[in-house]
Design an enzyme around this catalytic site. Sequence first.
Site, PDB file in Angstrom:
ATOM      1  N   GLU A 280     -17.187  -0.437 -10.835  1.00 17.08           N
ATOM      2  CA  GLU A 280     -17.989   0.738 -10.513  1.00 17.08           C
ATOM      3  C   GLU A 280     -18.828   1.159 -11.713  1.00 17.08           C
ATOM      4  OE1 GLU A 280     -15.835   3.252  -7.854  1.00 17.08           O
ATOM      5  OE2 GLU A 280     -16.924   5.026  -8.477  1.00 17.08           O
ATOM      6  N   GLU A 283     -21.645  -1.050 -11.818  1.00 19.90           N
ATOM      7  CA  GLU A 283     -22.568  -0.715 -10.732  1.00 19.90           C
ATOM      8  C   GLU A 283     -23.458   0.467 -11.139  1.00 19.90           C
ATOM      9  OE1 GLU A 283     -20.646   0.161  -6.995  1.00 19.90           O
ATOM     10  OE2 GLU A 283     -22.554   0.674  -6.041  1.00 19.90           O
ATOM     11  N   CYS A 306     -13.393   5.778  -4.012  1.00 17.24           N
ATOM     12  CA  CYS A 306     -11.943   5.537  -4.050  1.00 17.24           C
ATOM     13  C   CYS A 306     -11.220   6.246  -2.926  1.00 17.24           C
ATOM     14  CB  CYS A 306     -11.330   6.043  -5.352  1.00 17.24           C
ATOM     15  SG  CYS A 306     -12.248   5.569  -6.776  1.00 17.24           S
ATOM     16  N   SER A 326     -20.744   4.226  -3.874  1.00 15.84           N
ATOM     17  CA  SER A 326     -20.526   2.950  -4.551  1.00 15.84           C
ATOM     18  C   SER A 326     -20.017   1.932  -3.544  1.00 15.84           C
ATOM     19  CB  SER A 326     -19.493   3.146  -5.663  1.00 15.84           C
ATOM     20  OG  SER A 326     -18.905   1.913  -5.999  1.00 15.84           O
ATOM     21  N   LYS A 365      -5.266   6.596   3.619  1.00 16.06           N
ATOM     22  CA  LYS A 365      -5.145   5.196   3.185  1.00 16.06           C
ATOM     23  C   LYS A 365      -4.613   4.320   4.313  1.00 16.06           C
ATOM     24  CE  LYS A 365      -6.485   5.366  -1.132  1.00 16.06           C
ATOM     25  NZ  LYS A 365      -7.627   4.561  -1.597  1.00 16.06           N
ATOM     26  N   GLU A 368      -7.597   3.540   6.115  1.00 15.95           N
ATOM     27  CA  GLU A 368      -8.441   2.620   5.348  1.00 15.95           C
ATOM     28  C   GLU A 368      -7.942   1.177   5.490  1.00 15.95           C
ATOM     29  OE1 GLU A 368      -8.149   2.801   1.040  1.00 15.95           O
ATOM     30  OE2 GLU A 368     -10.310   2.569   0.838  1.00 15.95           O
ATOM     31  N   GLU A 373     -13.149  -4.185   8.307  1.00 17.16           N
ATOM     32  CA  GLU A 373     -13.760  -4.999   7.245  1.00 17.16           C
ATOM     33  C   GLU A 373     -12.780  -5.287   6.098  1.00 17.16           C
ATOM     34  OE1 GLU A 373     -14.671  -2.034   8.277  1.00 17.16           O
ATOM     35  OE2 GLU A 373     -15.278  -0.688   6.673  1.00 17.16           O
ATOM     36  N   CYS A 522      -5.756  13.304  -5.869  1.00 13.10           N
ATOM     37  CA  CYS A 522      -4.660  12.628  -5.170  1.00 13.10           C
ATOM     38  C   CYS A 522      -3.302  13.255  -5.424  1.00 13.10           C
ATOM     39  CB  CYS A 522      -4.611  11.161  -5.576  1.00 13.10           C
ATOM     40  SG  CYS A 522      -6.171  10.328  -5.303  1.00 13.10           S
TER      41      CYS A 522
END
Lengths: 593, 405
Positions: A280, A283, A306, A326, A365, A368, A373, A522
């Site tokens: 990142e 990036e 994230c 990102s 999560k 996720e 994908e 978190c």
Amino acid sequence: MEKVSLTINGINVEVRKGSTLLEAAKKAGIRIPTLCHHPDLVPAGNCRLCVVEQKGAPFLLASCTTKAADGMEIETNTHRVREARRVILELLLAEHNADCISCPASGKCQLQSLAHEYFVQKTDFMNIADKSPIDDSSPSIVKDDSKCIRCLRCVRTCSELMGVSALVSAHKGRYTKVETLLDKPLQYAVCTMCGQCVSRCPTGALVEKNYVNDVWRAISDPEKFVVVQTAPSVRVGLGEMLNMAPGSIVTGKMATALRQLGFDAVLDTNFSADLTIMEEGHELLQRLTKALRDKEKISFPMMTSCCPAWVKFMEHEYPDQLEHISSCKSPQQMLGALIKTYYAQKRGIDPSKIVSVSIMPCTAKKFEASRLEMKSSGYTDVDYVLTTRELGHMIRQSGIWFDELEESTFDSPMGEGTGAAVIFGASGGVMEAALRTVYEVVTGREVPFENLNITPLRGTDGVRAASIRIDKPLPDWSFLEGVEVNVAIAHGLANARKLMDDVEKGLSPYHFIEVMACPNGCIGGGGQPMPTSPEIRRKRTAAIYEADSKLPRRKSHENSEVLALYKDFLTEPLGHRSHELLHTHYTKRDDLP
Amino acid sequence: MSQDAEKSTAKLSKVEKKLNLLKKRAHLIFRNIDCVKLFNRILKKTPDEILATITESGLRGRGGAGFPTGMKWKAALEAPGAVKYVICNADEGEPGTFKDRVILERQPDKIIVGMATCAYVTKATEGYIYMRGEYNFMSKEIKACCEKWNDLFEKKDFPFRVSLRLGSGAYICGEETALIESMSGNRGEPRLRPPFPVSEGFNDMPTVVNNVETLAYVTMIMDDGLDFFKSVAKDDSMGGKVFSVSGDAAIKGVFELPLGMTVQEFVDIFGDGDTKAVQVGGFSGLCVPRKHFATTIIGYRGVQTGGSMILYNSTRSMYLVLKNYLEFFQEESCGQCAPCRIGCQQLLLGIEAMRQGTRPLSHIDKLRELVNVMGVASKCKLGMSLANPFNSITEHFFEEICSKW
């Protein structure tokens, strides 16, 4: 500051003007039972359980919403008050499916414990619990309306803290209930699956989807090689599930416990957090290069990726702004992709035999990991996601005496993490970790803050901003000379929305923005131990920074295993393999059925 | 013609005489006056003078709660705020009440002059008539009336504009803070009080919410003067009151009568000769049994009322009456607070169960305990006031509640 003084149960108390009777009672050392009240939320005064008596007043007062006034004489434990509370508890039980034995919330259910406290074992009132089927459509959250007592903590959480309002109060009178818009199943609702509602539900009406038994089954299958990874913030939360004080750091004991539970390899999401910073960070530098050196039209700010709840929020609410996020996968998904490729190769294991489990502070999560994908290894990259709470349950079930465990370290490779990775667990941590690396890549020097602690990025304000000026960069980066890199941090999606509205208008002054959906990041995740409060989260945050300060390596680019990964496998940040395994794309979700 | 019928005609005419006398005594709201001229006269007085007049008149809210109007206006005047509002509460939803509808139909000018008077006193600049959705058929006329007055206000440089808002059918939106929530586009749920609307109301600005009838009385006080208004009532309640009479009544409809009558006097005029109970103040009011008719005064001294008077004769099952009330409340509770939301359902289920024998008659003690807790612990007056009908009906008509009819 103006003060008012009153008596509560004969005790004189002086409180700030504007304080509620509940706060005043707390100051006087008197506990008043509450259900709909939560320290993170605007008081609602719905459950009426906190009623108290004011001398001379015909009615009882809800202490959570009544402001203390000079000369009040309050009694919190009169016969009238106790009887009112008992009747209200009976009413709530009549509306509740008190199936405590099978309820996942049993033991932490506030209705259950108050009913015990007031000896309300059964009620002559008729049971009128909602009979609609349990909604388990979402991969993250299970909604059981039969347990709901309409305290609206979830509704207020979703609107006040998250700015999402996936859950709303619908209908009126006897039909009042908490619903998604048009009562769609949660899976099809505009829900980020953050789980903040779960962590504030006083009963079992909202719970995470539990995958503990699936994980046990995998562990006991001799054919399977079960790999586990643990997120940065789990190590400062897990202790609370096992009778330890908030803010206890249990990294070493957790690693030992995971091995004793039967996991075949214990890896650290911190490793991939460091990897995330490498990807990142580069990036960001790539975007800055294109914009400032090549004069290309690049959309700023870049935003972190994230947090899966944040990503889903963007997909729903700002589908035309997805290019700001990102392309890096989250640390969980990076590690997941590497476990079934790099790790399998290195250890000589057939990746089809690997079951990849992650322990996360988060319910989103789970969603996720189920995204279509997230199969870049050729398999489902992460098979099961457990919350901190579920891991706590597994440890309890296994009979391990957690506090007596020896400490141990994570397995190698992919078990090493730096201080920069640990602080991913707190709001502002990803930004701080990124700046520690990016600044050094560009200038060859450490960030100009004492002990690497970029304190302007830390704190509890919902939106925080800072600038860092780049002086004397290395020759390759000379175009950055004198550039002020503007960064901002938001936690709680309601705060993120404030930043996004500027981004959408093209008015955002920032280059890089970190967003974590949950309050304080978190460590306050929807999968963390309950209860949650600003005080508890403050302790967890302090533990995160303490853990960082104690680590020998505190910059992601110094993680030796990450460097080895690049040398052996990925070649370089943003390289071809990185793009295959570590980067992803996003889906507009503005036209769901 | 039979003897009985002859007798009843004779009786009716005697009754009529009595009624006419009372109507004459309290003939304010429906008397036609020139509102434009009156408004010009009002503007010649100072706001302070008017406030003093309203305060001295002892006028109290005619929606049912009976809050002194002068005090409300004074509070709104003194509350700081960039904008102030006057809202006319025309969300007449209490079952058995239909007097505001008649006032709206027949005397809309008086309502708007009342609002303008309030605006003049409190320095409010915007006024809204919040009318229940079911009265939509009047919208055209009310809007036209608003336009007419807005033009006049503009001509006179009087900084006040009035417009119409429609409710969507929830009973609770007659409660002033729920009304404001509804006007703001939110769920119609009562707010926490304090703060009261006079300091933080619509758009969080000072707001006076007055009932239709209250505003019409303001106009009449400005027209007839203080003394006349004060002389109307039979006791010290001050003024008249528009009643909605329904049920087993010989004469039904909307009547303006002096406050301070006993229920007996009332029944003598409106009853069918067989009245066993009168529900005073709508479903959330008190059910007065025959034995208390003579001693119960209708007014601020005795039983407060929004004007609904429902008469029941001996053919009525009080079980069905109470069941009807509770069915209404379990749907019309806003559902926010536990005592009211769950309590209303339990009261209904409870009396049904006693009737069916699935709960013993002693269950009534449980229900009375419940309704009394609702009375002291509910979030708003809806849940609190349920003790009125429930206790009075179950106390006086218990045998009807639990026996087969």
